[in-house]
Design an enzyme around this catalytic site. Structure first.
Site, PDB file in Angstrom:
ATOM      1  N   ALA A  74      39.430  44.310  51.259  1.00  0.00           N
ATOM      2  CA  ALA A  74      38.319  43.572  51.866  1.00  0.00           C
ATOM      3  C   ALA A  74      37.665  42.623  50.865  1.00  0.00           C
ATOM      4  O   ALA A  74      37.433  41.443  51.174  1.00  0.00           O
ATOM      5  CB  ALA A  74      37.284  44.547  52.423  1.00  0.00           C
ATOM      6  N   GLU A  75      37.370  43.107  49.665  1.00  0.00           N
ATOM      7  CA  GLU A  75      36.699  42.245  48.693  1.00  0.00           C
ATOM      8  C   GLU A  75      37.607  41.108  48.240  1.00  0.00           C
ATOM      9  O   GLU A  75      37.146  39.986  48.029  1.00  0.00           O
ATOM     10  CB  GLU A  75      36.205  43.047  47.487  1.00  0.00           C
ATOM     11  CG  GLU A  75      35.409  42.160  46.534  1.00  0.00           C
ATOM     12  CD  GLU A  75      34.312  42.872  45.780  1.00  0.00           C
ATOM     13  OE1 GLU A  75      33.646  42.182  44.986  1.00  0.00           O
ATOM     14  OE2 GLU A  75      34.110  44.078  45.966  1.00  0.00           O
ATOM     15  N   THR A  76      38.888  41.381  48.122  1.00  0.00           N
ATOM     16  CA  THR A  76      39.824  40.325  47.756  1.00  0.00           C
ATOM     17  C   THR A  76      39.817  39.212  48.795  1.00  0.00           C
ATOM     18  O   THR A  76      39.660  38.030  48.460  1.00  0.00           O
ATOM     19  CB  THR A  76      41.248  40.894  47.598  1.00  0.00           C
ATOM     20  OG1 THR A  76      41.241  41.875  46.547  1.00  0.00           O
ATOM     21  CG2 THR A  76      42.251  39.810  47.269  1.00  0.00           C
ATOM     22  N   SER A  79      36.375  37.384  49.029  1.00  0.00           N
ATOM     23  CA  SER A  79      36.150  36.565  47.834  1.00  0.00           C
ATOM     24  C   SER A  79      36.958  35.273  47.885  1.00  0.00           C
ATOM     25  O   SER A  79      36.481  34.215  47.475  1.00  0.00           O
ATOM     26  CB  SER A  79      36.511  37.346  46.570  1.00  0.00           C
ATOM     27  OG  SER A  79      35.624  38.422  46.382  1.00  0.00           O
TER      28      SER A  79
END
Length: 168
Positions: A74-76, A79
């Site tokens: 999710a953060e990848t 971002s």
């Protein structure tokens, strides 16, 4: 896991970075952690980022996809969307991530799709929906990134960017 797929960037985004001397496809990857976890970016634009990750190798002791692995995916993805929204003069830095885990996955691949909730001048927020191979929702996440100006000290972390003090 060392094999990288070619990310699909809109041509205008590639051109924007190229004008600054940055080879965006060379710059872009899922990062060292994402690579170790098998994250592959399939599609990338400020409007939609899609990536996959194998369940195998990313499980917790019960044999289920680890919640932290879902958070990494999710953060990848969020971002990347934030970075593309901010443009070549900004760096996207995650400041808030929350994940709700709906169901477990024991095998196969999961796919994450990040779409913008808010895209402003100083922050960007993306919702990331992670599904299994049966298209069942495994996790819903939301990431907010701070968009800060690219500083000369950042050049060592941005492959292809001009060194501080260099003229282009």
């Amino acid at each position: 896991m060392g094999e990288q797929t070619q990310v699909k960037f809109p041509q205008e985004v590639i051109d924007e970075y190229a004008a600054l001397g940055v080879d965006l496809p060379a710059l872009f990857s899922a990062g060292h952690l994402g690579e170790r976890m098998g994250v592959r970016i399939v599609e990338a634009s400020a409007e939609r980022v899609v990536g996959t990750m194998p369940v195998e190798g990313n499980t917790q002791p019960y044999g289920l996809l680890h919640g932290g692995a879902s958070a990494v995916l999710a953060e990848t993805l969020g971002s990347i969307g934030s970075m593309l929204h901010g443009g070549a003069s900004k760096i996207a830095v995650g400041v808030d991530l929350n994940c709700t885990h709906h169901r477990g996955a024991r095998s196969g691949m999961v796919t994450g799709v990040a779409t913008p909730v808010h895209r402003g001048r100083s922050t960007a927020t993306y919702e990331i929906v992670i599904t299994d191979e049966q298209d069942k929702r495994v996790c819903t996440a939301r990431l907010t990134c701070l968009l800060r100006d690219l500083a000369p000290k950042d050049a060592e972390y941005v492959p292809g960017a001009p060194a501080p003090g260099a003229t282009g």
